[in-house]
Design a protein around this motif. Structure first.
Motif, PDB file in Angstrom:
ATOM      1  N   ASN A  30      -7.498  -7.687  -1.314  1.00 26.65           N
ATOM      2  CA  ASN A  30      -7.498  -6.603  -1.348  1.00 26.65           C
ATOM      3  C   ASN A  30      -8.643  -5.966  -0.724  1.00 26.65           C
ATOM      4  OD1 ASN A  30      -9.139  -4.356  -3.700  1.00 26.65           O
ATOM      5  ND2 ASN A  30      -6.813  -3.991  -3.135  1.00 26.65           N
TER       6      ASN A  30
ATOM      7  N   SER B 285       5.634  -0.402  -1.324  1.00 25.52           N
ATOM      8  CA  SER B 285       5.100   1.089  -1.321  1.00 25.52           C
ATOM      9  C   SER B 285       5.635   1.372  -2.518  1.00 25.52           C
ATOM     10  CB  SER B 285       5.163   1.559   0.127  1.00 25.52           C
ATOM     11  OG  SER B 285       4.634   2.624  -0.042  1.00 25.52           O
TER      12      SER B 285
ATOM     13  N   VAL C 123      -3.861  -2.709  -0.519  1.00 27.11           N
ATOM     14  CA  VAL C 123      -4.526  -1.404  -0.162  1.00 27.11           C
ATOM     15  C   VAL C 123      -4.121  -0.291  -0.868  1.00 27.11           C
ATOM     16  CG1 VAL C 123      -5.982  -0.365   1.566  1.00 27.11           C
ATOM     17  CG2 VAL C 123      -4.671  -2.433   2.285  1.00 27.11           C
TER      18      VAL C 123
ATOM     19  N   TYR D 114      -2.205   0.140  -3.600  1.00 29.97           N
ATOM     20  CA  TYR D 114      -0.669   0.123  -3.755  1.00 29.97           C
ATOM     21  C   TYR D 114      -0.067   1.006  -4.862  1.00 29.97           C
ATOM     22  CZ  TYR D 114       3.756  -2.180  -4.944  1.00 29.97           C
ATOM     23  OH  TYR D 114       4.998  -2.313  -5.248  1.00 29.97           O
TER      24      TYR D 114
ATOM     25  N   GLY E 275       0.748  -1.125  -0.125  1.00 33.04           N
ATOM     26  CA  GLY E 275      -0.003   0.176  -0.190  1.00 33.04           C
ATOM     27  C   GLY E 275       0.772   1.079   0.136  1.00 33.04           C
TER      28      GLY E 275
ATOM     29  N   SER F 275      -4.346   3.450   3.503  1.00 28.81           N
ATOM     30  CA  SER F 275      -3.816   2.137   3.708  1.00 28.81           C
ATOM     31  C   SER F 275      -3.104   1.977   5.253  1.00 28.81           C
ATOM     32  CB  SER F 275      -2.593   1.680   2.722  1.00 28.81           C
ATOM     33  OG  SER F 275      -3.185   2.186   1.401  1.00 28.81           O
TER      34      SER F 275
END
Length: 300
Positions: A104, A30, A84, A86, A7, A12
């Motif tokens: 997800n 990330s 989440v 990403y 994320g 997130s």
């Protein structure tokens, strides 16, 4: 469980913190730090910063398509990856690498509002409710089966910022619940009926068209708040509109109606501006905004 978390933005972070309190987060994926601020120094994103605070290792490959990136991902030997917001497409090799695949957290009631901007689009469309789905990911765009869903009402004055925070907290609670029983959920295949796409917000959508009905103008203002922000011209100055509601009154579209507050006539009905932001200034309630600000008779 051994969890990979993927994320980037603020949305997130609550999910990461909730998962890390229960499970073994073995890696954070990330987006790379981006230039930010006046000096344009590279700044880690919110998830990256939260991971550093938790002492978790962070990876930010520019792509997950290479054999090297996929081998590195598989080497974490994760039971599951939680995704989440990403920001990168996950190839099949990534989706299949964890024992239980990738799940997800999606901020809509799938199959409604698949895609990039589900919170904005729900408000702009006048939806009465939204929610969060925990979805088993597959190759299609938000097409995977739903493991868990919860509904959330959209209030008459809610902005995207308001819903963002409530949905983020709801998603954090739900993902812990979903991971606690992973493998025992009966997946709900998404129906083909009711599919809509939440396309990314185009900045061209943000200028207010006062000839539209008040309900539509109000939804635009709330749906684009705080970002990118619906706007109009107040004379030579650009004015960002951040909170609004329906109001009584009528006039020529864009006309500033007389009386207390800031009421603007629309094609049908009127809206009241509750919060706005002048150029170079901070967001302000209408009463504060109007002090020393000579509004024109009409907003464009």
């Amino acid at each position: 469980m051994r969890v990979i978390f993927m994320g980037t933005p603020d949305f997130s972070v609550p999910a990461l913190q909730a998962i890390a309190a229960v499970h073994d987060v073995v890696a954070i994926y990330s987006q790379p730090p981006r230039p930010a601020g006046r000096g344009q120094a590279e700044r880690p994103g919110p998830v990256h910063q939260a991971a550093l605070a938790l002492g978790l290792p962070v990876f930010h490959p520019k792509s997950l398509k290479s054999a090297e990136a996929q081998a590195e991902f598989a080497a974490h030997q994760a039971d599951v990856a939680v995704v989440v917001a990403y920001g990168l497409i996950l190839p099949k090799a990534i989706l299949d690498a964890p024992k239980h695949g990738c799940v997800n957290i999606h901020a809509s009631l799938l199959p409604r509002w698949r895609g990039a901007a589900p919170i904005h689009r729900a408000i702009m469309a006048g939806d009465a409710e939204t929610g969060v789905c925990i979805m088993q990911m597959e190759a299609g765009l938000d097409t995977g089966p739903v493991l868990l869903r919860e509904r959330l009402a959209i209030g008459a004055g809610d902005t995207t910022g308001d819903l963002h925070d409530r949905l983020s907290d709801l998603g954090a609670k739900m993902i812990v619940q979903a991971l606690g029983a992973l493998g025992s959920w009966v997946p709900e295949v998404q129906p083909e009926e009711g599919v809509t796409y939440a396309h990314k917000i185009d900045k061209a959508e943000a200028r207010v068209d006062w000839s539209l009905p008040a309900e539509q103008v109000d939804r635009l203002i709330r749906g684009l708040s705080p970002f990118p922000g619906a706007w109009c011209m107040a004379g030579a100055e650009r004015l960002k509109l951040l909170r609004s509601g329906l109001a009584e009154g009528a006039g020529e579209p864009g006309q500033v109606l007389p009386g207390a507050g800031l009421r603007i006539a629309c094609g049908l009905g009127a809206v009241e501006i509750v919060m706005a932001q002048r150029e170079g200034k901070k967001p302000a309630q209408t009463a504060d905004l109007l002090r020393g600000f000579a509004l024109p008779a009409r907003l464009d």
